[in-house]
Structures are given as structure tokens and as C-alpha cells.
Design a protein around this motif. Sequence first.
Motif, short mmCIF file in Angstrom:
data_model
loop_
_atom_site.label_atom_id
_atom_site.label_comp_id
_atom_site.label_asym_id
_atom_site.label_seq_id
_atom_site.Cartn_x
_atom_site.Cartn_y
_atom_site.Cartn_z
N ARG A 1 -23.65 -15.55 -5.64
CA ARG A 1 -23.86 -15.59 -7.02
C ARG A 1 -23.89 -14.23 -7.81
NH1 ARG A 1 -29.16 -17.22 -10.10
NH2 ARG A 1 -28.57 -17.77 -12.23
N HIS B 1 -25.23 -11.00 -9.78
CA HIS B 1 -26.35 -10.52 -10.37
C HIS B 1 -25.99 -9.39 -11.22
CE1 HIS B 1 -29.14 -13.76 -8.80
NE2 HIS B 1 -28.38 -13.67 -7.59
N ARG C 1 -19.75 -6.97 -5.07
CA ARG C 1 -20.79 -7.28 -5.76
C ARG C 1 -21.52 -5.97 -6.21
NH1 ARG C 1 -24.02 -12.04 -3.54
NH2 ARG C 1 -22.92 -11.96 -1.62
N HIS D 1 -18.60 -8.99 -8.52
CA HIS D 1 -18.63 -10.29 -7.91
C HIS D 1 -18.04 -10.46 -6.61
CE1 HIS D 1 -18.35 -10.72 -12.45
NE2 HIS D 1 -18.78 -11.88 -12.32
N VAL E 1 -24.12 -10.25 -16.37
CA VAL E 1 -23.83 -11.03 -17.46
C VAL E 1 -23.83 -10.28 -18.80
CG1 VAL E 1 -24.74 -12.96 -18.84
CG2 VAL E 1 -24.58 -13.20 -16.49
N ASP F 1 -30.84 -18.51 -6.60
CA ASP F 1 -29.32 -19.09 -6.48
C ASP F 1 -29.38 -20.47 -5.69
OD1 ASP F 1 -29.10 -16.38 -7.11
OD2 ASP F 1 -28.49 -15.89 -5.09
N TYR G 1 -19.81 -20.76 -6.06
CA TYR G 1 -20.74 -19.88 -5.36
C TYR G 1 -20.34 -19.42 -4.10
CZ TYR G 1 -23.46 -20.67 -9.75
OH TYR G 1 -23.82 -20.81 -11.00
N ARG H 1 -19.92 -14.67 -12.64
CA ARG H 1 -20.94 -14.80 -11.50
C ARG H 1 -20.10 -15.81 -10.29
NH1 ARG H 1 -27.05 -16.28 -13.80
NH2 ARG H 1 -27.54 -14.13 -14.21
N ASP I 1 -32.83 -15.35 -15.84
CA ASP I 1 -32.79 -14.68 -14.34
C ASP I 1 -34.05 -14.38 -13.96
OD1 ASP I 1 -30.06 -15.25 -13.95
OD2 ASP I 1 -29.78 -13.28 -14.36
#
Length: 242
Positions: free
Chosen positions: A150, A152, A44, A40, A155, A126, A146, A12, A119
Motif C-alpha cells: 500500500r 504511502h 515506492r 507505488h 495521496v 495497512d 494491495y 496506492r 493515515d
Amino acid sequence: MTRSIVLIHAVRSSRTMWKGQTRRLRERGYTVIAPDLPGHGRRRGEPFTLETALATIDEAVAACEEPPLLVGLSLGGFLTLHWAGTHPGRLAGVVAADCTIVPGPALARLYGLWITMKDWLPGDSDARVARAFARRHSDKAARRYYGGGRAHGVVRTVVRTIGSLELLTDVAAIDVPVTFVNGEHDPFRRHEALFVEAARDGRLVILDDAGHIANLSRPKRFAKVLRRAAAAGTESRLAREG
């Protein structure tokens, strides 16, 4: 000593979490590469997979003019150990931080489900997460962790991937010195003795009064550990070649 260092970030986060170490190391003449993993930072929009994550490390190592010190923290540490164990002859040394736990598939799935459910909770924004991180560390640490946004939606895939790895087997296959770095209060210290025992040439460094993201808890001391590991790795490589 090797003057090349590759830094692999945590889940993240992004390359920005290494800003403090990157600045300090470059001031001392090191070449530092800190890529974003898929899913990331600037990437992202890309899906995270083990194959693309390992390809990211491979590309960064290949970009170095000499065998580098490969450094990873948390997710980056797990990936670093796996890459190093399956790519002999490419590195001067390894630093694996805050990743000395063998999660196993079941625990990994539960952890991923718990994080994913968080989440969905109202207020888990965030901004709130960044404020909580700042309370545990500092405002500067939160901005760095961050700084690239961040991530999403990564994970569950990340923890499922890590849970599938045979990490102790990977550690045993690494052909260069391995330095394990843990924050004193890091819950991921659970199996640190097993990791050190599995390594052919392993050592453990504990950073006092540091948590799970040790490079942000103790940025100066973490950079010093990297410099020492770079020197030790090169000495070991020259001894093998001699």
C-alpha cells in the motif's frame, strides 16, 4: 485488432491490481504491459510527480510493437486521458475507468487532506485497510489491489496533480476511440455525460453492481470490455489511414 495493451493502476495500488485481466488477456494472445507508477509497488521509494508518471506511460507505450490500447483506472484513468490527449498518433484506443469526475483544485486539496489525516489516525493500518477492502469486494480482490504493498505519502501530491489537469480539454484532443467504464455504484460517475460529450469518438459502459474499482468488482466483464475496445480502436485507426 491491436494485440498490445498497457494497463495503468489506481492510487496506492500497483501493477498487481491487473492480475486477473493480465492473465485473461495473455491467454487470448495479447501482449500486456502493466507498469508501477512512481511511488507505488516496486517504486515506492520514488516520489510521485506528473512528469515521472507520464514518462512511465510513455515508456510502456514505446515498448509495444504496435499502437496499443491504453487503459487506466481512477488515478490511472486520469493520467491516461491526459497522456492520450497530449500524445496524438501513438495509440489504437483508450479505456478510462472510474475517473469521470472533474475534481477541480479546491475539491482535490480537500480530498487529499482528508485522506492524509486518515493515515494519521490510530488503527488505520495497512492490514485494517486491506480487511475493509476485502469486505467491500473479496479477499482475492484485496490481495490483488494491495499485492504490491500500500503506497504511502503519495495521496496529497496525486490529488493536487489531478486537480491541476484540464481533463475535458484532454478528452476532446484524443484522436482515437475512448471507452469510459464505470461501476454502477462508483461515486466518480458524477460527470460521465460531460466526458462522453467531450470525446470525438466516445462510448460509456456501465458495469452492473460494481463499485469504484470496477476491474476487481467484475473482472471477467472488464476484460471483455478491453477486448472489444482493442478491436474498435484498430478498426478506427485503419479507417483513418485508409
